[in-house]
Scaffold this motif. Sequence first.
Motif, PDB file in Angstrom:
ATOM      1  N   SER A 111       0.615  -1.123   0.062  1.00  0.00           N
ATOM      2  CA  SER A 111       0.153   0.050   0.047  1.00  0.00           C
ATOM      3  C   SER A 111       0.888   1.203  -0.140  1.00  0.00           C
ATOM      4  O   SER A 111       2.185   0.945   0.057  1.00  0.00           O
ATOM      5  CB  SER A 111      -0.875   0.090   1.151  1.00  0.00           C
ATOM      6  N   THR A 112       0.057   2.307   0.147  1.00  0.00           N
ATOM      7  CA  THR A 112       0.976   3.049  -0.102  1.00  0.00           C
ATOM      8  C   THR A 112       1.891   3.693   1.097  1.00  0.00           C
ATOM      9  O   THR A 112       2.435   4.995   1.045  1.00  0.00           O
ATOM     10  CB  THR A 112      -0.180   4.699  -0.686  1.00  0.00           C
ATOM     11  N   GLY A 122       2.040  -2.360   3.214  1.00  0.00           N
ATOM     12  CA  GLY A 122       0.877  -3.299   3.531  1.00  0.00           C
ATOM     13  C   GLY A 122      -0.275  -3.515   4.060  1.00  0.00           C
ATOM     14  O   GLY A 122       0.473  -3.602   5.208  1.00  0.00           O
ATOM     15  N   GLU A 123      -0.970  -3.335   4.379  1.00  0.00           N
ATOM     16  CA  GLU A 123      -2.011  -3.270   5.366  1.00  0.00           C
ATOM     17  C   GLU A 123      -2.192  -5.074   5.490  1.00  0.00           C
ATOM     18  O   GLU A 123      -2.394  -5.243   7.295  1.00  0.00           O
ATOM     19  CB  GLU A 123      -3.564  -2.783   4.860  1.00  0.00           C
ATOM     20  N   SER A 164      -2.669   2.027  -3.527  1.00  0.00           N
ATOM     21  CA  SER A 164      -3.835   1.551  -3.088  1.00  0.00           C
ATOM     22  C   SER A 164      -4.840   0.140  -3.063  1.00  0.00           C
ATOM     23  O   SER A 164      -4.325   0.252  -4.432  1.00  0.00           O
ATOM     24  CB  SER A 164      -5.261   2.117  -2.582  1.00  0.00           C
ATOM     25  N   GLY A 165      -5.131  -0.757  -2.996  1.00  0.00           N
ATOM     26  CA  GLY A 165      -6.050  -1.864  -3.486  1.00  0.00           C
ATOM     27  C   GLY A 165      -7.411  -1.344  -3.433  1.00  0.00           C
ATOM     28  O   GLY A 165      -7.944  -2.404  -4.159  1.00  0.00           O
TER      29      GLY A 165
END
Length: 240
Positions: free
Chosen positions: A11-12, A16-17, A49-50
Motif C-alpha cells: 500500500s501507499t 501493506g495493510e 492502494s488496494g
Amino acid sequence: MVNVVAYIRVSTTGQGESGLGKDAQREYIERAAQANGWTIVGEFEDVVSGKLALEDRPEGKKALAACKEHDAKLLVAKLDRLSRSVLHIAQLMEQVDFKVATMPQANTFQLHLFAALAQQEREFIAQRTKDALAALQRRADAGDEVAVKKVQNRTQALEKGRAVADITAANNVRMEKVTAFQNTVKPHVEACLYNKLSTLQAVADCLNTKGIRTKRGSMWNPTAVRRLILALGLPFPKAA
C-alpha cells in the motif's frame, strides 16, 4: 508446465495493510511456485492502494498483459494483494486465471467465496469500530475523564498521522522534481565528460559556459558537480 506471472503489491502507507512486505510476498510466491512446479515468467510490483482495480494499476496492467503474452496464470501471495473488493475479484476472474500462494489448490468458486467472506468481515469490523468510537464519544461528552483522555489521544494520533502523510507526499514531489532536473542536465554532463575534462572544476566550467544552472539557479562548482555525478551514476573525471 504451468507458467505464472508474479504480482506483488504494497500500500501507499507502508508495507501493506496485511503486514506483508515485498520480500515476504516474494517468498510466499516462490515457495508456492516451487512446491507446485510452476514456472515464474515475470514479476511486477505496485505501490498503490488496494482500492484500485488491478487493470487501473501501473504494474497491474503490465502483469495482465504478461499473462496473455505467456499464456500464464497470475500468482499473488494473498488474495487481498489483488483486491479487497468482491466486485474487482469477480471481474478479474473473467480476464485471467489466477492463483494464491497461501491457498494454491483453491478453485475459482472457493476464491470468490473467500473474497466475499473477507469483505463481510471487514464491514463488520468497520461497523464495530464506528459503534465503539461513538460510544466512547458519548462517554466523553458526559464527562468521563478516561473517555475524554482516549478521545484526545486518538485525535492527536490522527493529526500526527496526517502530518506525516503530508510530509511524505511533499518529499516525494520534491524528489520527483530533483530527479527530473538531474535527467535534464545529464546529457550536458555526459558531453562535458566526453571531452575528457580532467577535474570537477573543469566540468563545472563546462556547464556554466553552456548556460546550464543548478536547480537553484546558481553557477556550478566542484562540490555541486560531484553530487550530481554521484546521483547520476556517471564516472568521475580521472584526475578528480
